[in-house]
Design a protein around this motif. Structure first.
Motif, PDB file in Angstrom:
ATOM      1  N   THR A  33     -12.985  16.616  -6.587  1.00 20.60           N
ATOM      2  CA  THR A  33     -12.425  15.501  -5.817  1.00 20.60           C
ATOM      3  C   THR A  33     -11.919  16.041  -4.485  1.00 20.60           C
ATOM      4  O   THR A  33     -12.041  17.237  -4.203  1.00 20.60           O
ATOM      5  CB  THR A  33     -11.291  14.810  -6.610  1.00 20.60           C
ATOM      6  N   ALA A 116       1.502  -2.091 -21.305  1.00 15.90           N
ATOM      7  CA  ALA A 116       0.999  -1.186 -20.257  1.00 15.90           C
ATOM      8  C   ALA A 116       1.788  -1.386 -18.953  1.00 15.90           C
ATOM      9  O   ALA A 116       3.006  -1.449 -18.991  1.00 15.90           O
ATOM     10  CB  ALA A 116      -0.496  -1.366 -20.092  1.00 15.90           C
ATOM     11  N   CYS A 117       1.072  -1.520 -17.848  1.00 17.53           N
ATOM     12  CA  CYS A 117       1.750  -1.556 -16.536  1.00 17.53           C
ATOM     13  C   CYS A 117       2.621  -2.799 -16.357  1.00 17.53           C
ATOM     14  O   CYS A 117       3.480  -2.828 -15.479  1.00 17.53           O
ATOM     15  CB  CYS A 117       0.722  -1.504 -15.415  1.00 17.53           C
ATOM     16  N   LEU A 161      -4.999   9.426 -10.725  1.00 12.18           N
ATOM     17  CA  LEU A 161      -4.253   8.182 -10.495  1.00 12.18           C
ATOM     18  C   LEU A 161      -2.836   8.171 -11.054  1.00 12.18           C
ATOM     19  O   LEU A 161      -1.969   7.466 -10.534  1.00 12.18           O
ATOM     20  CB  LEU A 161      -5.009   7.007 -11.133  1.00 12.18           C
ATOM     21  N   GLY A 223     -12.782   1.633 -13.871  1.00 10.79           N
ATOM     22  CA  GLY A 223     -11.978   1.415 -12.657  1.00 10.79           C
ATOM     23  C   GLY A 223     -12.395   0.232 -11.815  1.00 10.79           C
ATOM     24  O   GLY A 223     -11.569  -0.605 -11.448  1.00 10.79           O
ATOM     25  N   VAL A 226     -11.667  -3.057 -13.552  1.00 10.33           N
ATOM     26  CA  VAL A 226     -10.213  -3.275 -13.632  1.00 10.33           C
ATOM     27  C   VAL A 226      -9.687  -3.706 -12.261  1.00 10.33           C
ATOM     28  O   VAL A 226      -8.865  -4.615 -12.156  1.00 10.33           O
ATOM     29  CB  VAL A 226      -9.496  -1.984 -14.111  1.00 10.33           C
ATOM     30  N   PHE A 227     -10.186  -3.070 -11.243  1.00 19.22           N
ATOM     31  CA  PHE A 227      -9.764  -3.376  -9.867  1.00 19.22           C
ATOM     32  C   PHE A 227      -9.916  -4.867  -9.567  1.00 19.22           C
ATOM     33  O   PHE A 227      -8.990  -5.522  -9.091  1.00 19.22           O
ATOM     34  CB  PHE A 227     -10.608  -2.539  -8.895  1.00 19.22           C
ATOM     35  N   HIS A 258       3.098  -3.908  -8.433  1.00 11.98           N
ATOM     36  CA  HIS A 258       2.773  -2.735  -9.247  1.00 11.98           C
ATOM     37  C   HIS A 258       1.963  -1.767  -8.389  1.00 11.98           C
ATOM     38  O   HIS A 258       1.042  -2.174  -7.677  1.00 11.98           O
ATOM     39  CB  HIS A 258       1.977  -3.169 -10.477  1.00 11.98           C
ATOM     40  N   ASN A 261      -2.915   0.837  -6.841  1.00  9.43           N
ATOM     41  CA  ASN A 261      -3.909   1.172  -5.823  1.00  9.43           C
ATOM     42  C   ASN A 261      -3.518   0.466  -4.523  1.00  9.43           C
ATOM     43  O   ASN A 261      -3.292  -0.750  -4.531  1.00  9.43           O
ATOM     44  CB  ASN A 261      -5.308   0.710  -6.289  1.00  9.43           C
ATOM     45  N   ASN A 288       0.285   5.956 -10.024  1.00 17.77           N
ATOM     46  CA  ASN A 288       0.502   4.838 -10.935  1.00 17.77           C
ATOM     47  C   ASN A 288       1.354   5.311 -12.116  1.00 17.77           C
ATOM     48  O   ASN A 288       0.890   6.107 -12.934  1.00 17.77           O
ATOM     49  CB  ASN A 288      -0.863   4.327 -11.426  1.00 17.77           C
ATOM     50  N   GLY A 319      -1.946  -4.712 -16.041  1.00 17.93           N
ATOM     51  CA  GLY A 319      -2.249  -3.487 -16.777  1.00 17.93           C
ATOM     52  C   GLY A 319      -3.129  -3.720 -17.983  1.00 17.93           C
ATOM     53  O   GLY A 319      -3.650  -4.820 -18.205  1.00 17.93           O
TER      54      GLY A 319
END
Ligand code: ACO
Length: 331
Positions: A33, A116-117, A161, A223, A226-227, A258, A261, A288, A319
């Motif tokens: 990365t 979760a979130c 993340l 990802g 989910v985004f 939250h 991102n 996150n 989340g």
């Protein structure tokens, strides 16, 4: 005879983050990365990570103590400790019981919430309802995660993340008061569990010799999918919290989303036309932190004087589950 209105106010907040910092440059040495990719695609520059084996209750108790001190509330005065987390100390008992013991909050009931979130706002919804029903006067609400305990350090699409933290608030019942928690909203869609989950350790895949591969115990996330859902659901949630509080976007002093991102945050802020000075963002520092994200940001924004007494703050989260949730709080 008309009932005396009851308000549910935040009497104090606190946060706890591990000292150890993992930068994007550090991650470049672990997976394929780059600082450039992580910054551009997520907005994250560094995250705080706990030493392996750190129980969540350690951070959560530290954050809770700070919130109690600011609220001038003794642990014995608490009626309930509620923790939003998916990375609690043990499978059972609840992490809240460990916090109860560490604080010496011997009169408090203990409860964990798995959302979760969205966990902290889910918790706020429950706490608000319990206080309004007259079942509790003073509650410690914590959102905390040691997400690095379920991070796959070989998966570059997720390991860049997440971070570890806990945030806490003391909620207090006030008879005849105004302000405080003006609205809460919670929602879920269990048909999309397969897009974000951690499979191992539950009754479906108990830890046995057969299932004991690290792959079973780490976060799996699609990802890109989910985004898309995060943007739609966080926007819907924010809209619903405003509607329930009978407010317009321009009535909001600070928007605390939250922190998953930066691009999700910017997309939602654009829909509501929130100017950048009204949005609190700390994703660059923590990544996150799931259920800790919102209370951590609230505490920091209050400390910096960005959230001040009288301010109306809109929070929105999304989340795994999927779950999503929102609130408007007048400080
Ligand atoms: N470094 C470099 N390249 C990477 C990395 C990385 N760390 N990760 C993925 N890539 C590559 C991919 O392999 C892909 O390459 P390809 O085009 O050759 O196939 C490319 O980058 C693009 O990958 P995408 O997954 O499409 O990247 P995207 O722009 O969607 O960003 C991210 C990924 C940051 C994960 C984003 O999708 C996201 O933020 N999703 C939402 C996360 C979220 O909101 N989660 C909810 C809460 S979490 C919880 O509840 C615990």
């Amino acid at each position: 005879m008309a009932e005396t209105p009851v308000s549910v106010r935040i009497a104090g907040t606190g946060r706890s983050v591990p000292e150890k910092i993992l930068t994007n440059a550090d991650l470049e040495k672990i997976v394929d990365t780059s600082d450039e990719w992580i910054t551009a695609r997520s907005g994250i520059k560094r995250r705080h990570i706990a030493e392996p084996g750190t129980p969540l209750s350690e951070l959560a108790t530290d954050a809770g103590r700070k919130a109690l001190a600011e609220a001038n509330v003794e642990p014995e005065e608490l009626d309930l400790i509620l923790v939003g987390t998916v990375t609690g100390d043990f499978k059972f008992p609840s992490t809240a019981t460990f916090i109860q013991a560490k604080l010496g909050a011997r009169n408090a009931a203990s409860l964990d919430i798995s959302a979760a979130c969205s966990g902290w706002i889910y918790g706020l919804h429950v706490v608000k309802s319990i206080i309004k029903a007259g079942e509790a006067n003073k509650v410690l609400l914590v959102g905390g995660e040691i997400l690095t305990s379920m991070t796959d350090w070989t998966d570059r699409s997720t390991c860049v993340l997440f971070g570890d933290a806990a945030g806490a608030a003391v909620l207090r019942r006030e008879e005849g008061g105004t302000g405080g928690v003006l609205s809460t909203y919670i929602a879920s869609n269990g048909e999309l569990t397969h897009l974000l989950y951690g499979p191992g350790g539950g009754s479906a895949h108990p830890a046995t010799d057969r299932t004991l591969s690290p792959d079973m115990f780490t976060v799996k996330m699609a990802g890109r999918e989910v985004f898309k859902h995060a943007v739609v659901c966080m926007e819907e949630a924010a809209q619903e919290a405003l509607r329930r509080a009978n407010l317009q976007p321009e009535d909001i002093d600070v928007f605390i989303p939250h922190q998953a991102n930066i691009r999700i945050i910017e997309a939602i802020a654009k829909r509501f036309k929130f100017p950048s000075e009204k949005i609190y963002i700390n994703i660059q520092e923590y990544g996150n932190t799931s259920a800790a994200s919102i209370p951590l940001a609230i505490d920091e924004a209050r400390e910096k004087g960005i959230v001040r007494p009288g301010h109306k703050v809109l929070c929105s989260a999304f989340g795994g589950g999927f779950t999503w949730a929102s609130t408007v709080i007048e400080f």
